[in-house]
Design an enzyme around this catalytic site. Sequence first.
Site, PDB file in Angstrom:
ATOM      1  N   THR A  17       0.806  -1.220   0.000  1.00 44.06           N
ATOM      2  CA  THR A  17       0.000   0.000   0.000  1.00 44.06           C
ATOM      3  C   THR A  17       0.841   1.273   0.000  1.00 44.06           C
ATOM      4  OG1 THR A  17      -0.167  -0.137   2.417  1.00 44.06           O
ATOM      5  CG2 THR A  17      -1.969  -1.094   1.139  1.00 44.06           C
ATOM      6  N   GLU A 209      32.344  -4.824  -8.438  1.00 45.44           N
ATOM      7  CA  GLU A 209      32.820  -3.462  -8.208  1.00 45.44           C
ATOM      8  C   GLU A 209      33.920  -3.491  -7.159  1.00 45.44           C
ATOM      9  OE1 GLU A 209      29.576  -1.965  -4.870  1.00 45.44           O
ATOM     10  OE2 GLU A 209      29.144  -1.621  -6.979  1.00 45.44           O
ATOM     11  N   HIS A 247      28.351   1.973  -2.166  1.00 47.04           N
ATOM     12  CA  HIS A 247      27.774   0.865  -1.423  1.00 47.04           C
ATOM     13  C   HIS A 247      28.500   0.641  -0.106  1.00 47.04           C
ATOM     14  CE1 HIS A 247      25.973  -1.130  -5.252  1.00 47.04           C
ATOM     15  NE2 HIS A 247      25.156  -0.250  -4.722  1.00 47.04           N
TER      16      HIS A 247
END
Length: 287
Positions: A17, A209, A247
Site C-alpha cells: 500500500t 565493483e 555501497h
Amino acid sequence: MAVLLTKKTRLLVQGITGHQGRFHTRAMLDYGTRVVAGVTPGKGGTKVEGVPVFDGIEEAIARKKADASIVFVPAPQAKDAVIEAIEAGLKLIVVITERIPFHDALEFMPYSRTKGCTIIGPNCPGIISPGQSKAGIMPSHIFAPGDVGVVSRSGTLTYEIVNAMTQAEFGQSTCIGIGGDPIIGTNTLEALALFQKDRATKRIVVVGEIGGTAEEEAAEFIKKRVTKPVVAYVAGRTAPPGKRMGHAGAIIEAGKGTAESKVKAFEAAGVPVAEYPVDIAKLLAET
C-alpha cells in the site's frame, strides 16, 4: 527454465500500500508476474491494482497460496517483515528496502539460512527471469529471454550491461541483483552455483565493483566449479587509490578489494574482463 523465479512463482508484496509497493506492483503485473497478494497490517480487505491485501502473511499464504515475497517495507520495520515471511515458510524473499540497519540484517540473514530460505538483497534491484516473471524494480523493456545468466552487485550497471546485451541479441535466462550492502543473502558464489546447475543458462556474466573480496572469491570458485563460459566487468577501475564505491559493502582494506586485484583474479581464472560495460556483449560474442 530459470533460477529461483519462474512463471509459476506466486508472489506476495509486503508493503503493497506504500508508494513504491503500489507502483512496482503495477509494473510487475504488467510484466506478467503472478502477484497474488499484498500484505500491510491494518489494510486487510482492501485491494491495490486489483491485488487483495491481507493483514498478515500467513493469511495471504492460506488464501492465495503465495510462495515468494518481495519487501518494500520501510527500513525500521523491514526486519520484522522479513522474519514474518521466513517464519511463514516462504522459500524466496526479495528485499528491495535500502538502509536496513546492519544489526537487523545480521539477525535475519543467518536465520533465513537455518530455515532453507533464499534471500536476495537487501538494497537491491531484485530478480527477473525474462519472459517469465519479475520480482524487482528493474526496467522490464531492456530484458529479453535467452541463455545468459547475470549476477550483479550494482543495479544501474546491470541495466546498462543488459541493455547492450539485448541490443546485441544476447538474451538472459535470469538476472540477479544481489545488492551492495555488507550483509546480503544470495551472494555471487551462490548465484554462480545456481547458473552452473541451470540447463537453460549457457553463459554467465558477473558484474562486480571495487571493495570487498566477493569477486576474488568468485574467481576462485569459477576456476574450481564452473564449466560454463564466464565474462565479467568490474566497476571502479579508474577510481583514484583509496576511493570506494557508494555501497556500504564496497570497502577496500589491506590491498584486497581493489580493481586490480579483482581483474587479476578473474584473468587467472580464465575470465575475460570488459574495460567498459558495453564491451560485455563483445566478450559474449567470443565465447
